[in-house]
Design a protein around this motif. Structure first.
Motif, PDB file in Angstrom:
ATOM      1  N   GLU A   6      -1.113  18.145   2.436  1.00  0.00           N
ATOM      2  CA  GLU A   6      -2.024  19.229   2.099  1.00  0.00           C
ATOM      3  C   GLU A   6      -3.127  19.342   3.143  1.00  0.00           C
ATOM      4  OE1 GLU A   6      -1.555  18.086  -2.631  1.00  0.00           O
ATOM      5  OE2 GLU A   6      -3.398  17.712  -1.514  1.00  0.00           O
ATOM      6  N   SER A   7      -3.677  20.533   3.236  1.00  0.00           N
ATOM      7  CA  SER A   7      -4.832  20.750   4.093  1.00  0.00           C
ATOM      8  C   SER A   7      -5.621  21.944   3.569  1.00  0.00           C
ATOM      9  CB  SER A   7      -4.401  21.007   5.537  1.00  0.00           C
ATOM     10  OG  SER A   7      -3.584  22.157   5.614  1.00  0.00           O
ATOM     11  N   GLY A   8      -6.876  22.060   4.012  1.00  0.00           N
ATOM     12  CA  GLY A   8      -7.668  23.236   3.709  1.00  0.00           C
ATOM     13  C   GLY A   8      -8.793  23.052   2.716  1.00  0.00           C
ATOM     14  N   GLY A   9      -8.923  21.878   2.128  1.00  0.00           N
ATOM     15  CA  GLY A   9     -10.018  21.674   1.194  1.00  0.00           C
ATOM     16  C   GLY A   9     -11.343  21.572   1.921  1.00  0.00           C
ATOM     17  N   GLY A  10     -12.423  21.503   1.139  1.00  0.00           N
ATOM     18  CA  GLY A  10     -13.738  21.361   1.736  1.00  0.00           C
ATOM     19  C   GLY A  10     -14.841  21.786   0.802  1.00  0.00           C
ATOM     20  N   LEU A  11     -16.009  21.971   1.397  1.00  0.00           N
ATOM     21  CA  LEU A  11     -17.209  22.367   0.659  1.00  0.00           C
ATOM     22  C   LEU A  11     -17.487  23.842   0.920  1.00  0.00           C
ATOM     23  CD1 LEU A  11     -19.835  21.741  -0.943  1.00  0.00           C
ATOM     24  CD2 LEU A  11     -20.854  21.103   1.264  1.00  0.00           C
ATOM     25  N   VAL A  12     -17.720  24.595  -0.146  1.00  0.00           N
ATOM     26  CA  VAL A  12     -17.983  26.026  -0.014  1.00  0.00           C
ATOM     27  C   VAL A  12     -19.016  26.432  -1.044  1.00  0.00           C
ATOM     28  CG1 VAL A  12     -16.113  26.670  -1.585  1.00  0.00           C
ATOM     29  CG2 VAL A  12     -16.861  28.280   0.184  1.00  0.00           C
ATOM     30  N   GLN A  13     -19.778  27.451  -0.740  1.00  0.00           N
ATOM     31  CA  GLN A  13     -20.780  27.956  -1.677  1.00  0.00           C
ATOM     32  C   GLN A  13     -20.117  28.838  -2.734  1.00  0.00           C
ATOM     33  OE1 GLN A  13     -23.745  29.993   0.683  1.00  0.00           O
ATOM     34  NE2 GLN A  13     -24.831  28.090   1.130  1.00  0.00           N
ATOM     35  N   LEU A  85     -14.974  31.809  -5.443  1.00  0.00           N
ATOM     36  CA  LEU A  85     -14.980  30.462  -6.017  1.00  0.00           C
ATOM     37  C   LEU A  85     -16.223  30.230  -6.865  1.00  0.00           C
ATOM     38  CD1 LEU A  85     -13.495  28.570  -2.991  1.00  0.00           C
ATOM     39  CD2 LEU A  85     -12.607  28.454  -5.324  1.00  0.00           C
ATOM     40  N   LYS A  86     -16.022  29.460  -7.934  1.00  0.00           N
ATOM     41  CA  LYS A  86     -17.086  29.122  -8.865  1.00  0.00           C
ATOM     42  C   LYS A  86     -17.302  27.615  -8.858  1.00  0.00           C
ATOM     43  CE  LYS A  86     -15.549  32.830 -11.974  1.00  0.00           C
ATOM     44  NZ  LYS A  86     -15.078  33.155 -13.350  1.00  0.00           N
ATOM     45  N   VAL A 119     -17.338  23.244  -4.807  1.00  0.00           N
ATOM     46  CA  VAL A 119     -18.060  24.517  -4.795  1.00  0.00           C
ATOM     47  C   VAL A 119     -19.484  24.230  -5.249  1.00  0.00           C
ATOM     48  CG1 VAL A 119     -18.116  26.906  -5.556  1.00  0.00           C
ATOM     49  CG2 VAL A 119     -15.919  25.702  -5.367  1.00  0.00           C
ATOM     50  N   SER A 120     -20.413  24.386  -4.331  1.00  0.00           N
ATOM     51  CA  SER A 120     -21.791  24.023  -4.632  1.00  0.00           C
ATOM     52  C   SER A 120     -22.735  24.808  -3.742  1.00  0.00           C
ATOM     53  CB  SER A 120     -22.007  22.525  -4.422  1.00  0.00           C
ATOM     54  OG  SER A 120     -23.376  22.181  -4.594  1.00  0.00           O
TER      55      SER A 120
END
Length: 121
Positions: A6-13, A85-86, A119-120
Motif C-alpha cells: 500500500e501507499s498514499g497515506g498521510g496527514l491531511v486537513q 475527508l473528515k 485527518v486533523s
C-alpha cells in the motif's frame, strides 16, 4: 505467495484529499474482489469500499459520495480516492484482494500491511 503493498497515506486537513494505492505481486492468475477496510483506534475493522471483477462497487454509508474505489486489472492494483475527508476518517486503511494463483486454485484473501490516514487541523 502474494504480497500487497500500500501507499498514499498521510496527514491531511479536514476537507482535504488523499489517494491510496495497493498493488499485488507474486503468484497471481486472477483477482476477484479488491477492497479497502479501515480500523480506527479502539474500534473494529470495518469495510470502506469493495469492487469485484465485474465492476460492482459497495461503499460504507459513511463514505458514500466522498470516496471512490477503482481498479486497474493489468497491474492488479486497487485505488481509493478520498475527498472531503473528515476527522472521523482517521484510521489505518488496509487493502485486501481475493487472489487465485491458477485455474485449479482456490481464491485466497490477502491483506496489505496497512497505511495510516490522519485527518486533523
Amino acid at each position: 505467495q502474494v504480497q500487497l503493498v500500500e501507499s498514499g497515506g498521510g496527514l491531511v486537513q479536514p476537507g482535504g484529499s488523499l489517494r491510496l494505492s495497493c498493488a499485488a505481486s507474486g503468484s497471481i492468475w486472477r483477482v476477484n474482489f479488491m477492497g479497502w477496510y479501515r480500523q480506527a483506534p479502539g474500534k473494529q475493522r470495518e469495510l470502506a469500499a469493495v469492487i469485484n471483477n465485474g465492476g460492482t462497487i459497495t461503499y460504507a454509508d459513511s463514505v458514500k459520495g466522498r470516496f471512490t474505489i477503482s481498479r486497474e486489472n493489468a497491474k492488479n492494483t486497487v485505488y481509493l480516492q478520498m475527498n472531503s475527508l473528515k476527522v472521523e476518517d482517521t484510521a489505518v486503511y488496509y487493502c485486501t484482494e481475493h487472489v487465485s494463483s491458477g485455474p485449479s486454485s482456490l481464491y485466497y484473501v490477502y491483506w496489505g500491511q496497512g497505511t495510516q490516514v490522519t485527518v486533523s487541523a
